[in-house]
Motif scaffolding. Structure first.
Motif, mmCIF file in Angstrom:
data_model
loop_
_atom_site.group_PDB
_atom_site.id
_atom_site.type_symbol
_atom_site.label_atom_id
_atom_site.label_comp_id
_atom_site.label_asym_id
_atom_site.label_seq_id
_atom_site.Cartn_x
_atom_site.Cartn_y
_atom_site.Cartn_z
ATOM 1 N N GLY A 1 14.855 -4.499 36.939
ATOM 2 C CA GLY A 1 15.384 -3.038 37.265
ATOM 3 C C GLY A 1 14.114 -2.585 38.321
ATOM 4 O O GLY A 1 13.599 -2.910 38.959
ATOM 5 N N GLY A 2 14.216 -1.074 38.111
ATOM 6 C CA GLY A 2 13.016 -0.388 38.850
ATOM 7 C C GLY A 2 13.532 -0.360 40.317
ATOM 8 O O GLY A 2 14.588 -0.586 40.737
ATOM 9 N N SER A 3 12.507 -0.218 41.293
ATOM 10 C CA SER A 3 12.554 0.046 42.507
ATOM 11 C C SER A 3 13.086 -1.282 43.417
ATOM 12 O O SER A 3 13.622 -0.969 44.424
ATOM 13 N N ASP B 1 15.439 -8.949 32.356
ATOM 14 C CA ASP B 1 15.110 -7.867 31.492
ATOM 15 C C ASP B 1 16.161 -6.983 31.274
ATOM 16 O O ASP B 1 16.796 -6.369 32.457
ATOM 17 N N ARG C 1 17.342 -3.101 29.270
ATOM 18 C CA ARG C 1 17.143 -1.962 28.133
ATOM 19 C C ARG C 1 18.242 -2.166 27.194
ATOM 20 O O ARG C 1 19.565 -2.095 27.870
ATOM 21 N N MET D 1 6.767 -4.830 39.113
ATOM 22 C CA MET D 1 5.483 -4.928 38.301
ATOM 23 C C MET D 1 5.106 -3.294 38.204
ATOM 24 O O MET D 1 5.200 -2.498 39.042
ATOM 25 N N GLY D 2 4.781 -3.059 36.852
ATOM 26 C CA GLY D 2 4.404 -1.628 36.505
ATOM 27 C C GLY D 2 2.828 -1.519 36.928
ATOM 28 O O GLY D 2 2.316 -2.569 36.799
ATOM 29 N N HIS E 1 2.788 -4.813 33.865
ATOM 30 C CA HIS E 1 3.900 -5.500 32.989
ATOM 31 C C HIS E 1 5.001 -6.266 34.033
ATOM 32 O O HIS E 1 5.214 -5.548 35.121
ATOM 33 N N ALA F 1 9.009 -7.999 33.922
ATOM 34 C CA ALA F 1 10.184 -7.903 32.999
ATOM 35 C C ALA F 1 9.896 -6.901 31.889
ATOM 36 O O ALA F 1 9.544 -5.838 31.936
ATOM 37 N N LYS G 1 7.007 1.508 27.173
ATOM 38 C CA LYS G 1 7.659 2.267 28.284
ATOM 39 C C LYS G 1 8.949 2.609 27.861
ATOM 40 O O LYS G 1 9.682 1.553 27.319
ATOM 41 N N ARG H 1 14.417 -3.444 24.161
ATOM 42 C CA ARG H 1 14.537 -4.429 25.558
ATOM 43 C C ARG H 1 14.969 -5.849 24.899
ATOM 44 O O ARG H 1 14.179 -6.149 23.900
ATOM 45 N N LYS I 1 0.082 0.985 41.833
ATOM 46 C CA LYS I 1 0.214 -0.570 41.218
ATOM 47 C C LYS I 1 -0.916 -1.164 41.912
ATOM 48 O O LYS I 1 -1.074 -2.436 41.766
HETATM 49 O O1 LIG Z 1 12.437 -1.633 32.404
HETATM 50 C C1 LIG Z 1 11.792 -1.031 33.116
HETATM 51 O O2 LIG Z 1 11.216 -0.069 32.416
HETATM 52 C C2 LIG Z 1 11.566 -1.166 34.561
HETATM 53 O O3 LIG Z 1 12.588 -1.724 34.941
HETATM 54 C C3 LIG Z 1 10.348 -1.755 34.741
HETATM 55 O O4 LIG Z 1 10.039 -2.834 34.097
HETATM 56 C C4 LIG Z 1 9.998 -1.803 36.346
HETATM 57 O O5 LIG Z 1 10.679 -3.015 36.898
HETATM 58 C C5 LIG Z 1 8.632 -1.898 36.601
HETATM 59 O O6 LIG Z 1 8.063 -0.920 36.039
HETATM 60 C C6 LIG Z 1 8.377 -1.480 38.261
HETATM 61 O O7 LIG Z 1 9.140 -0.453 38.808
HETATM 62 P P1 LIG Z 1 9.060 0.104 39.896
HETATM 63 O O8 LIG Z 1 9.360 -0.978 40.852
HETATM 64 O O9 LIG Z 1 10.523 1.057 39.768
HETATM 65 O O10 LIG Z 1 7.894 0.735 39.827
#
Ligand SMILES: O=C(O)[C@H](O)[C@@H](O)[C@H](O)[C@H](O)COP(=O)(O)O
Length: 267
Positions: free
Chosen positions: A51-53, A81, A83, A159-160, A164, A166, A190, A195, A218
């Motif tokens: 997910g995410g960006s 992954d 939610r 990556m967060g 993290h 996935a 988070k 999940r 990051k």
């Molecule tokens: O399930 C989640 O909470 C998000 O999908 C998370 O895993 C996301 O992939 C990373 O945090 C990077 O997110 P960004 O690229 O949006 O910063």
């Protein structure tokens, strides 16, 4: 222009871009090349999304030339992954990918493998692993000859800021999971807390893994994951992404790469 691209000794590649636009252009080209190679070799392309960006960074695949040149009918979509929420919920990774990507390209609906959103996290993980097992059996998903794990043609990760990837969070016991292909958490730091996620053995069995990381929040996590930092540092799930036989590419923008130990990074 790309600021820097370097291959490390262990086969990893790190690509750093001045502008997000260049990063997403290169990422689309990379994915389309992998799709072409995989369709040529196996007749299909099995790709797992996060997910995410990331989803907006792969949007150029929906535009010319890729919208026409990619053999979308051979794509099979999975989630690294997810939610555990309804598929139409704002937090759903399926919904994010559907709205931002899948609805804009002619992927066969029955090739889109999202999780069962009507059951518990534990059951959803079990069901998802079952689906993957069936598709490994029919070789829609290839199999690793070293680990017996599914071998996805491409796994795309974000990556967060905590490192993290996935839904594998730092210091969590699922980082040690060796037996399951898909597992679950009910205590994600988070939100939302529930999940399901691929395990590290599955991620590290893929033919190709790309970790796509942008933004200065990051930078420290990218440094810890990519550079040789020694043992006395915070735990980094992203550092544990080390494909056994596959290829790993990091796609970073300048801000995310700003703390890397490489001399050419700011060129
Ligand atoms: O399930 C989640 O909470 C998000 O999908 C998370 O895993 C996301 O992939 C990373 O945090 C990077 O997110 P960004 O690229 O949006 O910063």
């Amino acid at each position: 222009m790309m600021a820097f691209s370097g291959a490390k000794e262990d086969g990893r590649e790190v690509k750093i871009y001045e502008y997000l636009d260049e990063l997403s252009t290169d990422l689309a080209e990379y994915i389309s090349e992998l799709s072409e190679a995989s369709v040529k070799e196996r007749g299909v392309f099995a790709i797992a999304l996060s997910g995410g960006s990331l989803i907006s960074l792969i949007r150029k695949l929906c535009e010319a030339p890729y919208s026409k040149t990619v053999d979308w009918s051979k794509w099979y979509i999975f989630w690294v992954d997810e939610r555990v929420v309804a598929k139409n919920h704002a937090d759903s990774n399926y919904k994010l990918a559907k709205d931002g990507f899948l609805s804009k390209v002619p992927i066969v609906p029955s090739h889109v493998h999202s999780i069962n959103d009507t059951v518990s996290a534990e059951k959803a993980a079990e069901d998802y692993e079952f689906v993957i097992r069936q598709l490994v059996r029919t070789r829609v998903i290839s199999v690793s000859d070293v680990s017996d794990c599914p071998k996805f043609d491409l796994i795309l990760l974000g990556m967060g800021p905590d490192g993290h990837i996935a839904s594998l969070f730092p210091d969590h016991s699922i980082l040690d999971e060796k037996d399951e292909w898909v597992t679950f958490v009910t205590d994600s730091p988070k939100p939302p807390p529930e999940r399901i996620t691929f395990t590290l053995p599955v991620i590290n069995s893929a033919s190709n893994v790309a970790v796509v990381v942008t933004g200065s929040s990051k930078a420290e996590a990218a440094h810890l994951a990519i550079d040789d930092v020694g043992p006395d540092v915070p735990s980094s799930p992203a550092k544990m992404v080390q494909p056994t036989k596959g290829k790993l590419i990091w796609y970073l923008d300048k801000a995310a790469a700003s703390k890397l130990d490489c001399t050419k990074c700011s060129e």
